[in-house]
Design a protein around this motif. Structure first.
Motif, mmCIF file in Angstrom:
data_model
loop_
_atom_site.group_PDB
_atom_site.id
_atom_site.type_symbol
_atom_site.label_atom_id
_atom_site.label_comp_id
_atom_site.label_asym_id
_atom_site.label_seq_id
_atom_site.Cartn_x
_atom_site.Cartn_y
_atom_site.Cartn_z
ATOM 1 N N VAL A 65 18.719 7.042 -102.738
ATOM 2 C CA VAL A 65 17.177 7.433 -102.810
ATOM 3 C C VAL A 65 16.620 7.447 -100.486
ATOM 4 C CG1 VAL A 65 17.036 7.369 -104.547
ATOM 5 C CG2 VAL A 65 16.237 5.985 -103.722
ATOM 6 N N ASP A 66 16.030 8.285 -100.407
ATOM 7 C CA ASP A 66 15.240 8.155 -99.211
ATOM 8 C C ASP A 66 14.509 6.735 -98.935
ATOM 9 O OD1 ASP A 66 15.281 10.533 -98.595
ATOM 10 O OD2 ASP A 66 14.055 11.729 -98.970
ATOM 11 N N GLY A 67 15.279 6.000 -97.528
ATOM 12 C CA GLY A 67 14.440 4.866 -97.710
ATOM 13 C C GLY A 67 15.635 3.512 -97.632
ATOM 14 N N ASP A 68 16.602 4.408 -98.440
ATOM 15 C CA ASP A 68 17.216 2.833 -99.273
ATOM 16 C C ASP A 68 18.431 2.377 -97.654
ATOM 17 O OD1 ASP A 68 17.336 2.964 -101.764
ATOM 18 O OD2 ASP A 68 18.618 4.593 -101.732
ATOM 19 N N LYS A 112 24.157 10.772 -94.266
ATOM 20 C CA LYS A 112 23.542 9.950 -93.222
ATOM 21 C C LYS A 112 23.480 11.186 -91.562
ATOM 22 C CE LYS A 112 22.598 5.457 -90.415
ATOM 23 N NZ LYS A 112 20.936 6.764 -89.909
ATOM 24 N N GLN A 125 21.274 14.213 -92.506
ATOM 25 C CA GLN A 125 20.095 13.590 -92.789
ATOM 26 C C GLN A 125 19.795 13.995 -94.623
ATOM 27 O OE1 GLN A 125 18.361 14.787 -89.166
ATOM 28 N NE2 GLN A 125 17.809 12.627 -88.339
ATOM 29 N N ILE A 141 20.451 12.761 -96.706
ATOM 30 C CA ILE A 141 19.214 11.821 -97.382
ATOM 31 C C ILE A 141 19.229 10.489 -96.381
ATOM 32 C CG2 ILE A 141 18.937 10.058 -99.421
ATOM 33 C CD1 ILE A 141 21.209 11.622 -100.224
ATOM 34 N N GLU A 142 17.672 10.184 -96.176
ATOM 35 C CA GLU A 142 17.321 9.336 -95.127
ATOM 36 C C GLU A 142 17.551 7.509 -95.592
ATOM 37 O OE1 GLU A 142 15.467 10.320 -91.814
ATOM 38 O OE2 GLU A 142 16.322 12.216 -92.577
ATOM 39 N N PHE A 143 18.104 6.853 -95.335
ATOM 40 C CA PHE A 143 19.132 6.544 -95.260
ATOM 41 C C PHE A 143 19.955 5.301 -94.812
ATOM 42 C CE2 PHE A 143 22.817 8.675 -97.049
ATOM 43 C CZ PHE A 143 23.098 7.710 -96.792
ATOM 44 N N GLU A 144 19.679 3.998 -94.389
ATOM 45 C CA GLU A 144 20.267 3.584 -93.240
ATOM 46 C C GLU A 144 21.754 2.862 -93.984
ATOM 47 O OE1 GLU A 144 18.132 0.569 -91.107
ATOM 48 O OE2 GLU A 144 16.209 1.294 -91.831
#
Length: 185
Positions: free
Chosen positions: A16-19, A42, A45, A47-50
């Motif tokens: 999820v976003d932020g993971d 990633k 974009q 989902i926003e994750f690192e």
């Protein structure tokens, strides 16, 4: 294959976003495929994750150092932070009078956890696939497992996610070949 991985991620709500996800990457087809697929999700974009890579050199095979170099280069070319640990698994197993598989697994998962804490991560991704899942079910069946034990490998279990769990080894190898990823074993 990218679509199949994305569908698996969505189906099981793996990312999820932020993971902040630590990927266990050995340099073999499964983990390189996972890394490349998650990098693509990633970058698009969706989902926003690192993502961060954790690689263990077990110092067992003579190719281990070149595999470590491969993973480091692969990550550097794609601007992905890579953490590496070398551990003499054979020596540690001998000293502790334990099996090398058991020691290797403990060292791997301890390192994944260490990297997760270092980067402030919340998930760890492993490259278990559909073939691994089938093997696990078979092994559990042969051991006389209950119905609970016949489930196999879960797509998500606590902080562990398995984005390739619905992909076959043949699909993974074809993906690596098509994308000229050149995995190491």
């Amino acid at each position: 294959m990218n679509q199949k991985v994305l569908e698996t991620i969505r189906k099981y709500n793996l990312i999820v976003d932020g993971d902040k996800i630590v990927l266990g990457v050995s340099g073999g087809p499964d983990s390189i495929c996972m890394l490349d697929n998650l990098r693509e999700v990633k970058e698009e974009q969706i989902i926003e994750f690192e993502i961060y890579v954790a690689h263990i050199n077990h110092m067992i095979r003579k190719e281990a150092d070149s595999e470590t170099e491969f993973v480091q280069d692969f990550c550097e070319q794609r601007d992905i932070k890579c953490f590496v640990k070398k551990a003499d698994v054979l020596q540690i197993a001998k000293e502790k009078k334990l099996g090398t598989e058991e020691v290797g697994r403990k060292i791997r998962y301890d390192f994944f956890e260490e990297v997760k804490n270092l980067v402030g991560g919340n998930k760890i991704a492993t490259a278990h696939n559909a073939n691994d899942n089938a093997e696990t079910v078979l092994m559990n069946l042969m051991r006389g497992a209950s119905l609970e034990g016949l489930k196999g490998i879960e797509p998500i279990r606590g902080k562990f996610i398995r984005p390739l769990i619905e992909c076959s080894r043949d699909e993974i190898e074809a993906y690596c070949e098509e994308n000229k990823l050149d995995p190491k074993f």
